[in-house]
Enzyme design. Structure first.
Site, PDB file in Angstrom:
ATOM      1  N   LYS A  95      -3.468  -2.718   7.954  1.00  0.00           N
ATOM      2  CA  LYS A  95      -4.756  -2.299   8.490  1.00  0.00           C
ATOM      3  C   LYS A  95      -5.194  -3.204   9.627  1.00  0.00           C
ATOM      4  CE  LYS A  95      -6.730  -0.110   4.358  1.00  0.00           C
ATOM      5  NZ  LYS A  95      -7.849  -0.152   3.392  1.00  0.00           N
TER       6      LYS A  95
ATOM      7  N   HIS B 159      -2.051   2.766  -6.046  1.00  0.00           N
ATOM      8  CA  HIS B 159      -3.029   1.707  -5.778  1.00  0.00           C
ATOM      9  C   HIS B 159      -3.261   0.844  -7.015  1.00  0.00           C
ATOM     10  CE1 HIS B 159      -6.144  -0.118  -3.316  1.00  0.00           C
ATOM     11  NE2 HIS B 159      -6.935  -0.106  -4.366  1.00  0.00           N
TER      12      HIS B 159
ATOM     13  N   ARG C 205       0.856  -1.188   0.000  1.00  0.00           N
ATOM     14  CA  ARG C 205       0.000   0.000   0.000  1.00  0.00           C
ATOM     15  C   ARG C 205       0.892   1.238   0.000  1.00  0.00           C
ATOM     16  NH1 ARG C 205      -2.667  -3.436   3.913  1.00  0.00           N
ATOM     17  NH2 ARG C 205      -4.763  -4.015   3.198  1.00  0.00           N
TER      18      ARG C 205
ATOM     19  N   TYR D 248     -10.773  -7.265  -5.640  1.00  0.00           N
ATOM     20  CA  TYR D 248      -9.510  -6.606  -5.955  1.00  0.00           C
ATOM     21  C   TYR D 248      -8.820  -7.251  -7.144  1.00  0.00           C
ATOM     22  CZ  TYR D 248      -5.661  -3.691  -4.278  1.00  0.00           C
ATOM     23  OH  TYR D 248      -4.709  -2.710  -4.131  1.00  0.00           O
TER      24      TYR D 248
ATOM     25  N   ARG E   5      -0.539  -1.646  -7.188  1.00  0.00           N
ATOM     26  CA  ARG E   5      -0.804  -2.718  -6.212  1.00  0.00           C
ATOM     27  C   ARG E   5      -1.820  -3.700  -6.796  1.00  0.00           C
ATOM     28  NH1 ARG E   5      -1.732  -4.385  -0.692  1.00  0.00           N
ATOM     29  NH2 ARG E   5      -3.948  -4.484  -0.178  1.00  0.00           N
TER      30      ARG E   5
ATOM     31  N   HIS F 103      -5.620  -8.724   3.330  1.00  0.00           N
ATOM     32  CA  HIS F 103      -7.067  -8.585   3.428  1.00  0.00           C
ATOM     33  C   HIS F 103      -7.614  -9.500   4.519  1.00  0.00           C
ATOM     34  CE1 HIS F 103      -7.256  -7.205  -1.040  1.00  0.00           C
ATOM     35  NE2 HIS F 103      -6.981  -6.213  -0.229  1.00  0.00           N
TER      36      HIS F 103
END
Length: 300
Positions: A175, A240, A151, A275, A243, A266
């Site tokens: 995250k 992004h 990221r 994604y 990625r 994730h």
């Protein structure tokens, strides 16, 4: 069930989300709010709701945005699946919840040809005399974005010595505080080593800028300028998007979706499925070439 029963079930579910699924704090808070509001609408009988009750909830959500309805439905489906898995219910009525079509478009996609053009520009820049250290920085940035799926925030905030020349991986905390192992290719490690030789040993960051590190905004600008030089419309590219290209091209090359989920960090496999866009033609070819029935047909 009483309201107290619903509260207890919801808390048990949220605790599972914290401990086992590693969900982010914002996700847990949103799920908790959605579940409590649903419990109120069903007068404290959410835990024992039947399909008709969930259809009634769907009717009450008709004036809400599709994305909101999709989030609420997802929260309740996970809740009922949890109750069934824990033996707290003998059935799972989640199928009665609405599944609104999402207005979210597919992520922007770069072809392998697009990526080749980006690296061709980088190679031309690095061949210039005299050499510009910023070209080495550009190479390291793009190698890590496309080669490891980092990221933007993770990339710009890498410590100076985060990537070791003799270690083909990096452990990141992303995250929700989730740690993941990120593969670092030989190319990326070589690019980082070449750039790090130009970074003052007293700097804390691999990509320093001013008193801190490179900003996400500046990274975005650098990637768009590279795209323009490669003949790619700048509005088609961003950190992004690179990625996403990492994930898409790995999947097209035969990578396992679960492995991608781990590499991308994730919590939910559904996020990875969105994604990693794969065109329908490739999926059909995959079934025809890899499915046992397809192989049996080919042998006839």
């Amino acid at each position: 069930m009483s309201a107290l029963d619903d509260r207890g079930l919801i808390e048990r579910f949220l605790e599972m989300m914290r401990a086992e699924a590693g969900a982010a704090g914002n996700t847990i808070a949103a799920y908790g709010t959605d579940l409590r509001l649903a419990s109120e609408l069903l007068e404290g009988r959410l835990g024992e709701a039947i399909a008709a009750d969930l259809e009634r909830l769907g009717a009450a959500w008709q004036t809400l945005a599709r994305t909101t309805v999709a989030r609420k439905s997802a929260a309740l489906r996970r809740f009922f699946a949890f109750l069934a898995d824990e033996g707290l219910r003998s059935d799972d009525p989640g199928g009665a919840l609405p599944r609104p079509g999402s207005s979210r478009g597919l992520p922007k996609v770069l072809s392998t040809g697009d990526v080749d053009r980006l690296f061709a520009v980088i190679a031309r820049r690095q061949a210039r005399v005299p050499a510009d250290p910023n070209d080495l920085r550009l190479s390291a940035l793009v190698e890590l974005l496309y080669g490891s799926g980092l990221r933007a925030t993770e990339l710009v905030s890498l410590p100076r010595n985060a990537i070791a020349p003799d270690r083909p991986y990096l452990i990141l905390k992303g995250k929700g505080g989730r740690e993941r192992l990120v593969p670092i290719s030989d190319r990326a490690r070589a690019a980082v080593a070449a750039w790090r030789a130009h970074v003052d040993v007293g700097r804390a960051w691999l990509f320093p800028s001013g008193k801190g590190h490179l900003s996400r905004v500046r990274l975005h600008q650098i990637i768009r300028a590279l795209a323009a030089e490669a003949g790619i419309p700048p509005d088609r590219i961003s950190p992004h998007v690179l990625r996403h290209a990492f994930a898409t091209h790995l999947l097209e090359g035969g990578a396992d979706l679960r492995a991608l989920q781990a590499m991308l960090g994730h919590a939910d496999i559904a996020t990875t499925e969105i994604y990693t866009h794969v065109d329908s033609k490739r999926l059909v070819e995959l079934v025809n070439s890899r499915h046992p029935l397809g192989e049996a047909l080919a042998r006839k």
